[in-house]
Structures are given as C-alpha cells and as structure tokens.
Enzyme design. Sequence first.
Site, mmCIF file in Angstrom:
data_model
loop_
_atom_site.group_PDB
_atom_site.id
_atom_site.type_symbol
_atom_site.label_atom_id
_atom_site.label_comp_id
_atom_site.label_asym_id
_atom_site.label_seq_id
_atom_site.Cartn_x
_atom_site.Cartn_y
_atom_site.Cartn_z
ATOM 1 C CG ASP A 213 -2.023 1.136 1.363
ATOM 2 O OD1 ASP A 213 -2.704 1.194 0.039
ATOM 3 O OD2 ASP A 213 -2.393 1.829 2.237
ATOM 4 C CB SER A 234 -6.886 3.081 0.297
ATOM 5 O OG SER A 234 -5.539 3.214 0.267
ATOM 6 C CD GLN A 284 -4.876 1.294 -2.731
ATOM 7 O OE1 GLN A 284 -4.507 2.675 -2.613
ATOM 8 N NE2 GLN A 284 -4.370 0.495 -1.852
#
Length: 299
Positions: A213, A234, A284
């Site tokens: 991430d 996110s 994502q």
Amino acid sequence: GDLRSVLITSVLNLERLEVDLFRGRHHWVPATQHLFGGQIVGQALVAAAHAVSRDEQVHSLHCYFVRTGDPKVPVLYEVERTRTGKSFSVRSVKAIQHGKPIFTCQASFQLSQGSPVKHQFTMPAVPPPEELLTQDELIQKFLQNPNVAEGYRKRLTKIQAQDVPIDIKPVNPPDIFSSEPQEPKQLFWVRARGYIGETDMKVHCCVAAYISDYAFLGTALLPHRQYRIKFMVSLDHSMWFHAPFRADHWMLYECESPWAGGCRGLVQGRLWRRDGVLAVTCAQEGVIRVEQTQNQSKL
C-alpha cells in the site's frame, strides 16, 4: 543485517484477547494523521492467519476501508471462520475502533496443490537495486539544491524524518522540480527493513500486504502533477499471492494506473522476485480530490 524487522516484532505482532479477537497497535503514522492502510491490511491478514492451519497458505484477500482510522487508539480485529473446506478456507475480518468497523476483509487460504496449467507475464528489465539510490538518499540529494523553495524543503525534510519500516529504491524517480505530466507507471525495488528469515509463508504475505500500500495510489497522480492534492485515501485493496517469496529480500514493485475519473483512481501492481518470478498481484481504488488551481514552482 541480523536486526529483526520491526514489522515482525511490533507492527504485525498482534495481542490475542480471545480465540478470534486480536488487538493491533501502530508503528508508523503518515503525515495525514490517518492510519496507514497497509498496516490495517497486514494486521487483518495476521488475524485471519491465526484462524487456519499451518499448512494452509493465503492465496487472495479483498478489503474495504469504510471509515478513517484513529491513530490515537488501538485497532480490534474480529475474525469469523466463514468456511473451512477440503482445499480452500475463507476467513472474514472486521477491524473495529470506537465500537464501529473501520475496515472489512475476506481472505482465502488454500492447501498446496500442483497443476500443469501455468503461465505468467515477463518481469520488466530494470537496473538491480545495488545500482540505485534509496528514497532517503534521493531526498538528501534534492535537499542539497539551494534553490528548493522553503515550503517544499520542509515537506521533504518531514518525509525524510518518518520512520517507515520499508527500504525503497525508485527505478525512475520523478523530477520533483517539474509539474509536467508523466505516464501513470512507476517501478520500485522494495523490501522490509531488517531480518525476517525462513518462516511460515503467511508471515511474508502479511509483510507484503503492508508494503503493497506504500506509494501505490500515488501512481494515479503522475499524469496530474500540476494539481495540489487536497484529499487522497484508499477505498479498497485486493491481493493475489502466486509464488513463495521473502519479504526481506528485494522485490520489484511494478505499479500502473489504467484509469482515473469521478474523484477516483484505479491502480494495479505486481511484486516480482529478483529471479523473475511473479510473486504477488495487487489492485486498489482510492478517492483522489485535488485543488483546481495549479501547483506553484518548487524552485
């Protein structure tokens, strides 16, 4: 070196409160003062892994970030043993703060199975990590430029002071003094700081979840560098694990953004082992809001 990775000793070392209830604490908090999404994903996977046998390995996870995390209090992880089958098992995890879920995740685990059906993409040809500067070294190099604007110098100094437990070496670092649009692709060599060693593969997968991430959603901003970021967070995060790897060894993180629009950006990533084996695939989507006025020069 032999210094044990803080990702193992602290960040991903959950406290067990009950059979399927765990408490996680925070190590690194970004400048936004929101909890780092990779930490939540990694800790949730640790909790899920505690609820399966040692022989079962994670092959995929799918997560949603539903509320902003509070860095002032720990996170509780509640695991539900959704299904235990002969080959596959599913575990659902809910991350809770202040009595409300901030994150939900489903992780699927599989017993090892062989198959003649195999293929993969080819790893990009890039310089080895030994030939590249770390992110910290690049920032130090930029700070030596006497013409850097004071506000930007402060931001770089703040980034440099952050205790991120990841080693990062950008392959093609962007020109930070330019606001020219770039192709929405970037390549990093990444690894956990410190030593993890040979252990249950699930441990390395949890560390990879944390690493995956970092700077991922920023790939979608490269064609839009003329704008100042107002808000970026996110929304969801998915991972697929393909082959064994060591998260404390250098891996190439290939990131690209095929689309952005409607205040959202989509990014996809591949983590490659040095020997060219595709280890992990990630995807994502996140919220991206920018100020309509363009950035001022950094010089």
